[in-house]
Design a protein around this motif. Structure first.
Motif, PDB file in Angstrom:
ATOM      1  N   PRO A 254       0.814  -1.223   0.000  1.00  0.00           N
ATOM      2  CA  PRO A 254       0.000   0.000   0.000  1.00  0.00           C
ATOM      3  C   PRO A 254       0.847   1.273   0.000  1.00  0.00           C
ATOM      4  CG  PRO A 254       0.218  -0.782   2.219  1.00  0.00           C
ATOM      5  CD  PRO A 254       0.983  -1.758   1.363  1.00  0.00           C
ATOM      6  N   GLN A 255       0.144   2.354  -0.248  1.00  0.00           N
ATOM      7  CA  GLN A 255       0.741   3.684  -0.021  1.00  0.00           C
ATOM      8  C   GLN A 255       0.500   4.040   1.438  1.00  0.00           C
ATOM      9  OE1 GLN A 255      -1.358   7.177  -1.510  1.00  0.00           O
ATOM     10  NE2 GLN A 255       0.562   8.000  -2.251  1.00  0.00           N
ATOM     11  N   ILE A 256       1.548   4.497   2.122  1.00  0.00           N
ATOM     12  CA  ILE A 256       1.439   4.836   3.544  1.00  0.00           C
ATOM     13  C   ILE A 256       1.716   6.323   3.721  1.00  0.00           C
ATOM     14  CG2 ILE A 256       2.405   4.466   5.848  1.00  0.00           C
ATOM     15  CD1 ILE A 256       2.958   1.588   5.053  1.00  0.00           C
ATOM     16  N   VAL A 257       0.812   6.998   4.422  1.00  0.00           N
ATOM     17  CA  VAL A 257       0.934   8.446   4.654  1.00  0.00           C
ATOM     18  C   VAL A 257       0.865   8.702   6.152  1.00  0.00           C
ATOM     19  CG1 VAL A 257      -0.074  10.712   4.224  1.00  0.00           C
ATOM     20  CG2 VAL A 257      -0.143   8.964   2.428  1.00  0.00           C
ATOM     21  N   TRP A 258       1.825   9.486   6.655  1.00  0.00           N
ATOM     22  CA  TRP A 258       1.843   9.888   8.075  1.00  0.00           C
ATOM     23  C   TRP A 258       1.271  11.300   8.204  1.00  0.00           C
ATOM     24  CZ3 TRP A 258       2.795   6.984  12.269  1.00  0.00           C
ATOM     25  CH2 TRP A 258       3.498   5.802  12.114  1.00  0.00           C
ATOM     26  N   ARG A 259       0.398  11.454   9.203  1.00  0.00           N
ATOM     27  CA  ARG A 259      -0.155  12.774   9.517  1.00  0.00           C
ATOM     28  C   ARG A 259      -0.138  12.972  11.029  1.00  0.00           C
ATOM     29  NH1 ARG A 259      -3.495  11.122   5.156  1.00  0.00           N
ATOM     30  NH2 ARG A 259      -3.411  12.578   3.393  1.00  0.00           N
ATOM     31  N   LYS A 260      -0.311  14.257  11.423  1.00  0.00           N
ATOM     32  CA  LYS A 260      -0.308  14.569  12.862  1.00  0.00           C
ATOM     33  C   LYS A 260      -1.400  15.585  13.151  1.00  0.00           C
ATOM     34  CE  LYS A 260       2.505  16.741  16.484  1.00  0.00           C
ATOM     35  NZ  LYS A 260       3.696  17.567  16.743  1.00  0.00           N
ATOM     36  N   HIS A 261      -2.153  15.339  14.236  1.00  0.00           N
ATOM     37  CA  HIS A 261      -3.155  16.294  14.697  1.00  0.00           C
ATOM     38  C   HIS A 261      -2.448  17.448  15.405  1.00  0.00           C
ATOM     39  CE1 HIS A 261      -7.237  14.967  13.894  1.00  0.00           C
ATOM     40  NE2 HIS A 261      -6.852  13.714  14.102  1.00  0.00           N
ATOM     41  N   LEU A 262      -2.736  18.683  14.998  1.00  0.00           N
ATOM     42  CA  LEU A 262      -2.149  19.861  15.631  1.00  0.00           C
ATOM     43  C   LEU A 262      -3.094  20.419  16.688  1.00  0.00           C
ATOM     44  CD1 LEU A 262      -0.629  21.639  12.504  1.00  0.00           C
ATOM     45  CD2 LEU A 262       0.474  20.044  14.075  1.00  0.00           C
ATOM     46  N   ALA A 263      -2.567  21.352  17.498  1.00  0.00           N
ATOM     47  CA  ALA A 263      -3.348  21.906  18.604  1.00  0.00           C
ATOM     48  C   ALA A 263      -4.584  22.651  18.112  1.00  0.00           C
ATOM     49  CB  ALA A 263      -2.465  22.835  19.445  1.00  0.00           C
ATOM     50  N   ASP A 264      -4.518  23.226  16.929  1.00  0.00           N
ATOM     51  CA  ASP A 264      -5.661  23.985  16.397  1.00  0.00           C
ATOM     52  C   ASP A 264      -6.655  23.090  15.656  1.00  0.00           C
ATOM     53  OD1 ASP A 264      -4.204  23.349  14.193  1.00  0.00           O
ATOM     54  OD2 ASP A 264      -3.934  25.401  13.465  1.00  0.00           O
ATOM     55  N   GLU A 265      -6.539  21.782  15.879  1.00  0.00           N
ATOM     56  CA  GLU A 265      -7.428  20.783  15.279  1.00  0.00           C
ATOM     57  C   GLU A 265      -7.152  20.532  13.796  1.00  0.00           C
ATOM     58  OE1 GLU A 265      -9.350  18.952  17.140  1.00  0.00           O
ATOM     59  OE2 GLU A 265      -8.795  20.121  18.881  1.00  0.00           O
ATOM     60  N   SER A 266      -6.184  21.215  13.222  1.00  0.00           N
ATOM     61  CA  SER A 266      -5.824  20.937  11.835  1.00  0.00           C
ATOM     62  C   SER A 266      -4.913  19.708  11.796  1.00  0.00           C
ATOM     63  CB  SER A 266      -5.118  22.140  11.211  1.00  0.00           C
ATOM     64  OG  SER A 266      -3.896  22.403  11.872  1.00  0.00           O
ATOM     65  N   ILE A 267      -4.697  19.181  10.576  1.00  0.00           N
ATOM     66  CA  ILE A 267      -3.869  17.981  10.399  1.00  0.00           C
ATOM     67  C   ILE A 267      -2.673  18.332   9.523  1.00  0.00           C
ATOM     68  CG2 ILE A 267      -3.803  15.663   9.436  1.00  0.00           C
ATOM     69  CD1 ILE A 267      -6.689  15.310  10.223  1.00  0.00           C
ATOM     70  N   GLN A 268      -1.493  17.990   9.990  1.00  0.00           N
ATOM     71  CA  GLN A 268      -0.245  18.272   9.271  1.00  0.00           C
ATOM     72  C   GLN A 268       0.221  17.025   8.531  1.00  0.00           C
ATOM     73  OE1 GLN A 268       3.043  19.053  11.863  1.00  0.00           O
ATOM     74  NE2 GLN A 268       4.403  19.720  10.221  1.00  0.00           N
ATOM     75  N   HIS A 269       0.473  17.179   7.239  1.00  0.00           N
ATOM     76  CA  HIS A 269       0.997  16.062   6.437  1.00  0.00           C
ATOM     77  C   HIS A 269       2.506  15.958   6.690  1.00  0.00           C
ATOM     78  CE1 HIS A 269       1.271  13.359   2.930  1.00  0.00           C
ATOM     79  NE2 HIS A 269       2.448  13.942   2.746  1.00  0.00           N
ATOM     80  N   LEU A 270       2.973  14.750   6.985  1.00  0.00           N
ATOM     81  CA  LEU A 270       4.383  14.573   7.314  1.00  0.00           C
ATOM     82  C   LEU A 270       5.136  13.906   6.163  1.00  0.00           C
ATOM     83  CD1 LEU A 270       3.998  13.482  11.046  1.00  0.00           C
ATOM     84  CD2 LEU A 270       4.539  15.755  10.144  1.00  0.00           C
ATOM     85  N   ILE A 271       5.080  12.587   6.022  1.00  0.00           N
ATOM     86  CA  ILE A 271       5.834  11.897   4.976  1.00  0.00           C
ATOM     87  C   ILE A 271       5.001  10.766   4.399  1.00  0.00           C
ATOM     88  CG2 ILE A 271       8.083  12.417   6.006  1.00  0.00           C
ATOM     89  CD1 ILE A 271       8.139   9.452   6.924  1.00  0.00           C
ATOM     90  N   GLU A 272       5.457  10.253   3.284  1.00  0.00           N
ATOM     91  CA  GLU A 272       4.845   9.070   2.688  1.00  0.00           C
ATOM     92  C   GLU A 272       5.865   7.944   2.742  1.00  0.00           C
ATOM     93  OE1 GLU A 272       3.229   9.877  -1.134  1.00  0.00           O
ATOM     94  OE2 GLU A 272       1.983  11.551  -0.435  1.00  0.00           O
ATOM     95  N   ASN A 273       5.835   7.232   3.863  1.00  0.00           N
ATOM     96  CA  ASN A 273       6.788   6.150   4.102  1.00  0.00           C
ATOM     97  C   ASN A 273       6.256   5.323   5.260  1.00  0.00           C
ATOM     98  OD1 ASN A 273       9.043   4.533   4.232  1.00  0.00           O
ATOM     99  ND2 ASN A 273      10.489   6.230   4.047  1.00  0.00           N
ATOM    100  N   ASN A 274       6.678   4.099   5.382  1.00  0.00           N
ATOM    101  CA  ASN A 274       6.163   3.295   6.487  1.00  0.00           C
ATOM    102  C   ASN A 274       6.862   3.599   7.806  1.00  0.00           C
ATOM    103  OD1 ASN A 274       8.590   1.988   5.548  1.00  0.00           O
ATOM    104  ND2 ASN A 274       8.019   0.221   6.780  1.00  0.00           N
ATOM    105  N   VAL A 275       8.020   4.282   7.766  1.00  0.00           N
ATOM    106  CA  VAL A 275       8.764   4.621   8.989  1.00  0.00           C
ATOM    107  C   VAL A 275       8.871   6.138   9.113  1.00  0.00           C
ATOM    108  CG1 VAL A 275      10.943   4.420  10.229  1.00  0.00           C
ATOM    109  CG2 VAL A 275      10.077   2.477   8.912  1.00  0.00           C
TER     110      VAL A 275
END
Length: 542
Positions: A254-275
């Motif tokens: 599969p394609q793997i995408v990492w994201r993170k919930h920020l304090a303002d409820e928005s979501i930050q895109h990080l990387i496309e990798n399994n690690v």
């Protein structure tokens, strides 16, 4: 004569030797004649000269098209840089070199282009189900020239389909697609489907000229059983290395995408990798991390989350003063401190002092100082502490105010004798430091400025120095005045000094003459009578 002829021969030989060592004017292009370059990469053509001290260079295409590159001229060579190489650089390039006004040389180089940057992308859809057709799609990205492209689809060693693009007239890089459908059998499960792409161009030397991608003919499934593993754990210390790994089951991968919930409820895109690796964790790295797994074939998606909390000693993020670090007396001041840590820190804001009395103090993020006075000025510190340690930060509050506590001291005294030296010193507090002037009252009642400094010294004081002296201390926030009366006693003249002596002598004489007369009288009486009583004699006199 013979000596002269010998010298002439030697000179001729020296000149001939010198001429033999001078190099002839030559040029070359590096690389020579012809170069094959891949579109998107960097190509540098160099025009080099020998035998010319100050050559001049000129680059052009034989059809006078734009160069499509950058020219850099150096002392004996010139470069033409194409970064990146594009389709507009497919030309014969001509370098012309002039040595002086008469000598000129030219050479050309042919730039031939191709693009075959990546392996084919193979897609097999839909999921393998007995009796239903399977479609194989092979995409060859960014090919040029595509009229040489040959594509073969295979099942194991069996050729399923062949296709070429000999009639294609594309003039730039393009992604070419080959599609083939067939009905698989039960025996086809697990067999390998291969896409072979070839770009055989005669007389062009580049590698690779063939690219291959394979994929097993399996049932598509997943993603499923998706989890996140965290090393060293979900609550690492600040500065530790943090590693989050997303593990799933899926076919195709599969394609793997990492994201993170920020304090303002928005979501930050990080990387496309399994690690996801964080070499040095900070407090700001705390938060909810999301691993999203997408199977691009069946369009199924699954998510897993991990809550990361970074622990460590406090780090003071901000220490500030509102409205400013420099204020005037009477303003309201707010000192604010913020710190990051986990667990949350205890924050203390206080006036920094060496004495037991710390002055203003707050167990919180804000210290309020209403209507500040000059006594509130100084250094303030923020102390943030938790179980892992503490940190400190300092800031200075500068309170500006007008002159205060103005005082005058006079040495030796305010009343002096003529000829003495008088020193009058004026002190005053203020911020900025007050400017001090001395003034003296004139007979008219007006004050006249006489001196600018804190200390006024009058040497050999005179009667005319007597009077009212005023000290004026001022800055841009106000002024304050203090006054002192200086008395000057005059000196005694010689005749004046005799008068007290004469008066004293007269007084003594007025008393001494009657006493002497009485003593003479008593003495005579004693001689006549043989004895004498002073008391009796005084009584008889009375």
């Amino acid at each position: 004569m013979l000596k002269q002829m010998g010298r002439t021969r030697q000179a001729v030989l020296i000149i001939l030797c010198g001429l033999m060592t001078v190099k002839a004017f030559e040029m070359e292009i590096i690389p020579a004649h012809r170069i094959v370059a891949q579109i998107g990469e960097t190509l540098i053509l160099t025009c080099n000269t020998t035998g010319c001290a100050s050559p001049s260079f000129s680059w052009r295409t034989q059809m006078d098209n734009p160069l499509g590159g950058t020219v850099d001229n150096h002392r004996t060579y010139s470069t033409l840089t194409m970064n990146p190489v594009s389709i507009v650089n497919s030309h014969d390039y001509l370098c012309t070199v002039f040595c002086g006004e008469k000598e000129k040389k030219e050479k050309s180089i042919k730039v031939e282009l191709y693009s075959f940057p990546r392996d084919p992308v193979l897609e097999i859809s839909p999921s393998l189900v007995a009796g239903e057709p399977v479609t194989v799609i092979c995409k060859i990205p960014d090919v040029y020239p595509s009229d040489h492209l040959e594509v073969i689809l295979k099942k194991e060693e069996h050729i399923l389909h062949e296709e070429n693009f000999y009639e294609d007239d594309s003039t730039n890089t393009e992604t070419k697609t080959v599609t083939y459908s067939f009905n698989p059998t039960a025996e086809d499960m697990g067999k390998e489907i291969t896409c072979e792409a070839k770009l055989p161009i005669a007389n062009m030397d580049f590698e690779p000229k063939e690219r291959v991608t394979s994929q097993k003919l399996n049932a598509n499934f997943g993603p499923q059983n998706t989890v996140i593993t965290v090393s060293p754990g979900n609550s690492p210390m600040e500065g530790d290395s943090l590693r989050l790994t997303c593990v799933t089951e899926s076919n195709p991968p599969p394609q793997i995408v990492w994201r993170k919930h920020l304090a303002d409820e928005s979501i930050q895109h990080l990387i496309e990798n399994n690690v996801l690796s964080i070499p040095h964790a900070r407090f700001t790295d705390s938060g909810l991390y999301i691993c999203e797994v997408i199977n691009l074939v069946n369009n199924k998606t699954e998510k897993a989350t991990a809550d990361i909390v970074i622990q460590g000693a406090p780090d003071i993020a901000e220490l500030s003063v509102e409205p400013s670090t420099t204020v005037q007396e009477g303003e309201n001041v707010s000192i604010q401190c913020s710190a990051e840590s986990n667990p949350p820190p205890k924050i203390i804001l206080r006036r920094k002092s060496d004495s037991a009395d710390m002055g203003p103090y707050s167990e919180g993020r804000i210290l309020l100082l209403p209507s500040v006075t000059f006594l509130n000025g100084g250094d303030y510190e923020c102390v943030a502490e938790n179980k892992f340690g503490k940190s400190k930060s300092e800031i200075t509050l500068n309170v500006e105010y007008g002159p205060k506590n103005t005082m005058i001291s006079v040495i030796p005294a305010t009343a002096v004798k003529e000829g003495e030296t008088v020193t009058m010193k004026c002190t005053s507090s203020g911020n900025p430091a007050p400017v001090i002037f001395w003034k003296k009252k004139k007979a008219t009642g007006e004050s006249e400025k006489i001196f600018k400094d804190a200390t006024l010294t009058i040497q050999s004081v005179k009667r005319q120095d007597m009077g009212l002296y005023e000290c004026e201390a001022y800055n841009q926030f106000g002024k304050e005045e203090k006054a002192v009366e200086l008395l000057v006693q005059g000196r005694l003249e010689k005749t004046d000094q005799m008068i007290p002596l004469i008066i004293a002598f007269s007084c003594v004489t007025g008393i001494a003459v009657p006493v002497v007369a009485i003593l003479i009288y008593v003495s005579r009486k004693a001689k006549i009578n043989g004895s004498y009583s002073l008391v009796k004699a005084l009584r008889l006199k009375v």
